[in-house]
Design an enzyme around this catalytic site. Structure first.
Site, PDB file in Angstrom:
ATOM      1  N   GLY A 148      13.648  -3.844 -21.840  1.00 29.01           N
ATOM      2  CA  GLY A 148      12.431  -2.327 -21.655  1.00 29.01           C
ATOM      3  C   GLY A 148      11.467  -3.547 -22.364  1.00 29.01           C
ATOM      4  O   GLY A 148      10.986  -5.078 -21.833  1.00 29.01           O
ATOM      5  N   CYS A 149       9.752  -3.088 -21.572  1.00 31.97           N
ATOM      6  CA  CYS A 149       8.750  -3.830 -21.911  1.00 31.97           C
ATOM      7  C   CYS A 149       8.680  -3.647 -22.910  1.00 31.97           C
ATOM      8  O   CYS A 149       8.203  -5.403 -23.055  1.00 31.97           O
ATOM      9  CB  CYS A 149       7.670  -2.914 -21.167  1.00 31.97           C
ATOM     10  SG  CYS A 149       7.786  -1.324 -21.742  1.00 31.97           S
ATOM     11  N   PHE A 150       8.465  -3.572 -24.144  1.00 30.30           N
ATOM     12  CA  PHE A 150       8.403  -4.004 -25.233  1.00 30.30           C
ATOM     13  C   PHE A 150       9.365  -4.894 -25.924  1.00 30.30           C
ATOM     14  O   PHE A 150       9.009  -6.453 -27.000  1.00 30.30           O
ATOM     15  CB  PHE A 150       8.790  -2.362 -26.372  1.00 30.30           C
ATOM     16  CG  PHE A 150       6.884  -2.134 -26.679  1.00 30.30           C
ATOM     17  CD1 PHE A 150       6.162  -1.976 -26.744  1.00 30.30           C
ATOM     18  CD2 PHE A 150       7.217  -0.192 -27.134  1.00 30.30           C
ATOM     19  CE1 PHE A 150       5.242  -1.221 -27.232  1.00 30.30           C
ATOM     20  CE2 PHE A 150       6.030   0.347 -26.442  1.00 30.30           C
ATOM     21  CZ  PHE A 150       4.976   0.107 -26.775  1.00 30.30           C
TER      22      PHE A 150
END
Length: 345
Positions: A148-150
């Site tokens: 995921g991005c985070f």
């Protein structure tokens, strides 16, 4: 090579198209969509007129495996869990940009994502694609769970210290901000211009679905890791993530020693750039690129450490890292197709 992109009309799919247009080893992108079958891709993205004028194709797993050398799933949560079993074990690498295959425990996935977990055979076969930290396993993988991005921003910032047991695993606080493209292309009240413009808001307080993903990897590095505090905020910009991590050092270390350790950890990782002590990165400095820039500040008065990590959420946080993983699987130069300079200003 010919690349299949399922979910091509979303932002992640569009970024994959942009990257592969300049990839030296890719001849063609074949674009698949459940909603736009039969339409010209440029109808969804007019800026690609005369550049990418293919007709979107229906999602037929058997045909996709025959037509492509690798498949990217740039789909919403819940789609990959249905498609991956139909594409697996046929000699075509699968790189999933959704969260369906990241969480090992099905009950945990269902609790955080509020949907049924993927078949465990798909999850168990998937390799977590944090490129800089998992290269050797990625090289041999057929199925990649793209991070995921985070989690990408957070984990790259914490890895040099967590993997060497230098910080207190019982006290990790993460304060993260993201641009609105992270919410996807579908319209919603929360991303409506008049709601977001001139505004700054916290959301999914202690409930963000990336929480168990971050904890899962931190516990692989250190099984004693406690539950984290993870706050996410939406800011009125299109792209970018800034993750600020607060933690405590376990032993005395000077800022010079810390900087040497942080830079040494990533000395063979082109896409991770560690700044000097008290030189802090900005989201604009990685905009449109596959870089992750990291800065830090050691408060010698309190022994606390602040780490700042920035990425472009659509690039290093999604499509860019997916292509980096594709390059690793195929034995190509890891930087192939990804050496674009960040857009500035």
């Amino acid at each position: 090579m010919k690349i299949g992109i399922i979910g091509a009309t979303g932002y992640g799919g569009a970024e994959l198209v942009r990257i592969f247009k300049q990839h030296p080893h890719v001849e063609e992108c074949i674009l698949y969509s459940s909603s736009g079958d039969g339409q010209l891709y440029s109808q969804s993205y007019p800026h690609l007129t005369t550049i990418t004028d293919q007709t979107l194709k229906a999602i037929d797993p058997a045909a996709i495996v025959r037509e492509t050398d690798a498949v990217f799933l740039a789909t919403p949560a819940g789609v990959s869990s249905e498609l991956t079993p139909k594409l697996m074990n046929q000699g075509v690498p699968i790189i999933d940009l959704s969260g369906d295959l990241r969480i090992q425990d099905g009950a945990t996935y269902e609790a955080w994502y509020k949907r049924r977990a993927a078949d465990q055979s798909s999850v168990q076969q998937a390799v977590y694609g944090l490129s800089e930290l998992n290269r050797e396993t990625i090289e041999k993988a057929e199925v990649i769970a793209n991070p995921g991005c985070f989690p990408t921003a957070v984990l790259l910032g914490l890895a040099p210290l967590m993997k060497q047991n230098l910080i207190d695993e019982s006290m990790i606080i993460i304060d993260a901000k993201t641009g609105v493209s992270g919410a996807g292309r579908s319209a919603s009240l929360g991303t409506h211009f008049s709601e977001l413009n001139d505004n700054f808001k916290i959301y999914k307080v202690n409930e963000h679905q990336h929480t168990p993903e971050i904890e899962q990897i931190l516990r692989e590095w250190n099984p004693q890791t406690a539950n984290i505090t993870f706050s996410t905020h939406l800011v009125p910009m299109t792209r970018g993530i800034m993750a600020t991590m607060y933690t405590q050092l376990k032993s005395d270390i000077t800022k010079e020693e810390l900087m040497k350790h942080m830079k040494g950890f990533y000395e063979d990782s082109y896409f991770v750039r560690v700044r000097d002590h008290e030189v802090y990165p900005q989201t604009r400095e990685v905009y449109g690129s596959n870089f992750c820039d990291i800065g830090f500040h050691l408060d010698e008065r309190t022994g606390r450490l602040t780490i700042v990590s920035v990425i472009d959420n659509l690039m290093k946080g999604a499509a860019g890292q997916a292509v980096q993983n594709f390059n690793i699987i195929k034995g190509l130069d890891e930087e192939a197709g990804l050496t674009m300079t960040p857009l500035y200003p």
